[in-house]
Design a protein around this motif. Structure first.
Motif, PDB file in Angstrom:
ATOM      1  N   SER A  28      13.863  15.805  -3.556  1.00 45.13           N
ATOM      2  CA  SER A  28      12.813  15.651  -2.609  1.00 45.13           C
ATOM      3  C   SER A  28      12.489  14.117  -2.149  1.00 45.13           C
ATOM      4  CB  SER A  28      11.076  16.625  -2.730  1.00 45.13           C
ATOM      5  OG  SER A  28      10.050  15.991  -2.411  1.00 45.13           O
ATOM      6  N   GLY A  29      12.491  13.105  -1.212  1.00 39.78           N
ATOM      7  CA  GLY A  29      12.485  12.005  -0.927  1.00 39.78           C
ATOM      8  C   GLY A  29      10.736  12.295  -0.697  1.00 39.78           C
ATOM      9  N   LEU A  30      10.138  12.979  -0.696  1.00 39.24           N
ATOM     10  CA  LEU A  30       9.052  12.724   0.125  1.00 39.24           C
ATOM     11  C   LEU A  30       8.260  11.924  -2.036  1.00 39.24           C
ATOM     12  CD1 LEU A  30       5.915  12.792   1.387  1.00 39.24           C
ATOM     13  CD2 LEU A  30       5.977  14.607   1.820  1.00 39.24           C
ATOM     14  N   ALA A  31       8.804  13.638  -2.690  1.00 37.12           N
ATOM     15  CA  ALA A  31       7.917  13.309  -4.298  1.00 37.12           C
ATOM     16  C   ALA A  31       8.510  12.220  -4.902  1.00 37.12           C
ATOM     17  CB  ALA A  31       8.645  14.627  -4.677  1.00 37.12           C
ATOM     18  N   VAL A  32      10.035  11.573  -4.051  1.00 39.78           N
ATOM     19  CA  VAL A  32       9.765   9.663  -4.781  1.00 39.78           C
ATOM     20  C   VAL A  32       8.877   9.077  -4.237  1.00 39.78           C
ATOM     21  CG1 VAL A  32      11.136   8.177  -5.015  1.00 39.78           C
ATOM     22  CG2 VAL A  32      12.590  10.617  -5.396  1.00 39.78           C
ATOM     23  N   SER A  33       8.997   9.235  -3.028  1.00 38.85           N
ATOM     24  CA  SER A  33       7.778   8.023  -2.646  1.00 38.85           C
ATOM     25  C   SER A  33       6.613   8.253  -2.925  1.00 38.85           C
ATOM     26  CB  SER A  33       8.225   8.345  -0.801  1.00 38.85           C
ATOM     27  OG  SER A  33       9.608   8.156  -0.530  1.00 38.85           O
ATOM     28  N   GLY A  34       6.151   9.156  -2.653  1.00 44.34           N
ATOM     29  CA  GLY A  34       4.568   9.640  -3.193  1.00 44.34           C
ATOM     30  C   GLY A  34       4.659   8.869  -5.267  1.00 44.34           C
ATOM     31  N   GLY A  35       5.310   9.128  -4.853  1.00 44.87           N
ATOM     32  CA  GLY A  35       5.527   8.824  -6.816  1.00 44.87           C
ATOM     33  C   GLY A  35       5.547   7.061  -7.342  1.00 44.87           C
ATOM     34  N   LEU A  36       6.006   6.985  -6.288  1.00 43.80           N
ATOM     35  CA  LEU A  36       6.826   4.878  -5.893  1.00 43.80           C
ATOM     36  C   LEU A  36       5.022   4.355  -5.437  1.00 43.80           C
ATOM     37  CD1 LEU A  36      10.167   4.733  -5.629  1.00 43.80           C
ATOM     38  CD2 LEU A  36       8.768   4.369  -7.229  1.00 43.80           C
ATOM     39  N   ILE A  37       4.883   4.635  -4.708  1.00 42.13           N
ATOM     40  CA  ILE A  37       3.375   4.740  -4.104  1.00 42.13           C
ATOM     41  C   ILE A  37       2.506   4.809  -4.921  1.00 42.13           C
ATOM     42  CG2 ILE A  37       1.095   5.123  -2.434  1.00 42.13           C
ATOM     43  CD1 ILE A  37       3.974   5.716  -0.312  1.00 42.13           C
ATOM     44  N   TRP A  38       2.287   5.594  -5.881  1.00 44.70           N
ATOM     45  CA  TRP A  38       1.732   5.947  -6.346  1.00 44.70           C
ATOM     46  C   TRP A  38       0.940   5.089  -8.353  1.00 44.70           C
ATOM     47  CZ3 TRP A  38       0.277  11.475  -9.083  1.00 44.70           C
ATOM     48  CH2 TRP A  38      -0.898  11.344 -10.097  1.00 44.70           C
ATOM     49  N   THR A  39       2.625   4.637  -8.749  1.00 48.03           N
ATOM     50  CA  THR A  39       2.620   3.784  -9.203  1.00 48.03           C
ATOM     51  C   THR A  39       2.057   2.436  -9.051  1.00 48.03           C
ATOM     52  OG1 THR A  39       5.012   5.593 -10.394  1.00 48.03           O
ATOM     53  CG2 THR A  39       4.426   2.283 -10.814  1.00 48.03           C
ATOM     54  N   PHE A  40       2.744   2.080  -7.859  1.00 47.83           N
ATOM     55  CA  PHE A  40       2.626   0.703  -7.310  1.00 47.83           C
ATOM     56  C   PHE A  40       0.688   0.270  -6.402  1.00 47.83           C
ATOM     57  CE2 PHE A  40       1.236  -1.736  -4.076  1.00 47.83           C
ATOM     58  CZ  PHE A  40       1.420  -3.044  -4.322  1.00 47.83           C
ATOM     59  N   HIS A  41       0.877   1.551  -7.032  1.00 49.82           N
ATOM     60  CA  HIS A  41      -1.284   1.239  -6.774  1.00 49.82           C
ATOM     61  C   HIS A  41      -1.965   1.320  -8.305  1.00 49.82           C
ATOM     62  CE1 HIS A  41      -5.513   2.977  -5.473  1.00 49.82           C
ATOM     63  NE2 HIS A  41      -5.207   3.290  -6.832  1.00 49.82           N
ATOM     64  N   VAL A  42      -1.883   1.925  -8.912  1.00 49.96           N
ATOM     65  CA  VAL A  42      -1.634   2.178 -10.311  1.00 49.96           C
ATOM     66  C   VAL A  42      -1.799   0.284 -10.687  1.00 49.96           C
ATOM     67  CG1 VAL A  42      -1.387   2.483 -13.129  1.00 49.96           C
ATOM     68  CG2 VAL A  42      -2.085   4.230 -11.206  1.00 49.96           C
ATOM     69  N   ALA A  43      -0.354   0.174 -10.755  1.00 50.36           N
ATOM     70  CA  ALA A  43      -0.109  -1.369 -11.403  1.00 50.36           C
ATOM     71  C   ALA A  43      -0.590  -2.406 -10.317  1.00 50.36           C
ATOM     72  CB  ALA A  43       1.294  -1.289 -10.767  1.00 50.36           C
ATOM     73  N   MET A  44      -1.287  -2.371  -8.722  1.00 50.81           N
ATOM     74  CA  MET A  44      -1.605  -3.440  -7.814  1.00 50.81           C
ATOM     75  C   MET A  44      -3.246  -2.809  -9.131  1.00 50.81           C
ATOM     76  SD  MET A  44      -3.123  -3.059  -4.279  1.00 50.81           S
ATOM     77  CE  MET A  44      -3.753  -1.348  -4.574  1.00 50.81           C
ATOM     78  N   ASP A  45      -3.578  -1.925  -9.225  1.00 48.81           N
ATOM     79  CA  ASP A  45      -5.394  -1.881  -9.800  1.00 48.81           C
ATOM     80  C   ASP A  45      -5.237  -2.275 -11.347  1.00 48.81           C
ATOM     81  OD1 ASP A  45      -6.434  -0.694  -7.675  1.00 48.81           O
ATOM     82  OD2 ASP A  45      -6.833   0.759  -9.106  1.00 48.81           O
ATOM     83  N   ARG A  46      -4.208  -2.684 -12.285  1.00 47.00           N
ATOM     84  CA  ARG A  46      -4.154  -3.308 -12.958  1.00 47.00           C
ATOM     85  C   ARG A  46      -3.986  -4.763 -13.014  1.00 47.00           C
ATOM     86  NH1 ARG A  46      -2.207   0.937 -17.136  1.00 47.00           N
ATOM     87  NH2 ARG A  46      -3.363   3.185 -16.847  1.00 47.00           N
ATOM     88  N   SER A  47      -3.432  -4.991 -12.261  1.00 49.30           N
ATOM     89  CA  SER A  47      -3.107  -7.141 -12.222  1.00 49.30           C
ATOM     90  C   SER A  47      -4.326  -7.621 -11.492  1.00 49.30           C
ATOM     91  CB  SER A  47      -2.053  -6.929 -11.033  1.00 49.30           C
ATOM     92  OG  SER A  47      -1.762  -6.182  -9.609  1.00 49.30           O
ATOM     93  N   ILE A  48      -5.431  -6.727 -10.766  1.00 45.48           N
ATOM     94  CA  ILE A  48      -6.588  -6.984 -10.411  1.00 45.48           C
ATOM     95  C   ILE A  48      -7.726  -6.901 -10.970  1.00 45.48           C
ATOM     96  CG2 ILE A  48      -5.741  -7.680  -8.342  1.00 45.48           C
ATOM     97  CD1 ILE A  48      -7.922  -5.719  -6.890  1.00 45.48           C
ATOM     98  N   GLY A  49      -7.346  -6.386 -12.654  1.00 45.73           N
ATOM     99  CA  GLY A  49      -8.343  -6.091 -13.700  1.00 45.73           C
ATOM    100  C   GLY A  49      -9.651  -5.028 -13.070  1.00 45.73           C
TER     101      GLY A  49
END
Length: 119
Positions: free
Chosen positions: A78-99
């Motif tokens: 499922s490409g949609l699941a992979v894409s959604g998971g990667l976007i979600w992972t990016f979101h978490v990492a982005m939040d953590r990187s800015i504190g």
């Protein structure tokens, strides 16, 4: 050096790797924009109090769920699941990187320190 700074640098690395994987996988810009802030809906739990809000927010902001979604997507094709998971992972990492870390009760108290001005 403060250990919280190491965690923020680590998050930057995860964000960069996730964006590279998303680009390699061929994820589209529209899907990325539509889903980027979806995990923040979990903050609505704060309407029911700090304890519930911290739990709902933290459940949506740990790496295990989005990486699990990527794994399920890869396993199922499922490409949609992979894409959604990667976007979600990016979101978490982005939040953590800015504190914006995992919450310790109130929204402003996180494992990476206090958000916003003191006082």
């Amino acid at each position: 050096m403060d250990t919280r700074l190491y965690l923020r640098f680590e998050a930057v690395g995860i964000a960069v790797a996730t964006i590279a994987a998303y680009q390699q996988f061929g994820g589209g810009l529209l899907l990325f924009v539509l889903l980027l802030f979806a995990p923040d809906v979990a903050a609505v739990g704060y309407l029911l109090g700090d304890d519930i809000g911290a739990v709902t927010y933290n459940l949506a902001h740990v790496y295990v769920w989005p990486l699990g979604l990527v794994g399920v997507g890869l396993w199922s094709g499922s490409g949609l699941a992979v894409s959604g998971g990667l976007i979600w992972t990016f979101h978490v990492a982005m939040d953590r990187s800015i504190g914006y870390g995992l919450k310790a009760g109130s929204f402003r108290e996180t494992h990476l320190g206090r958000i916003g001005r003191s006082g």
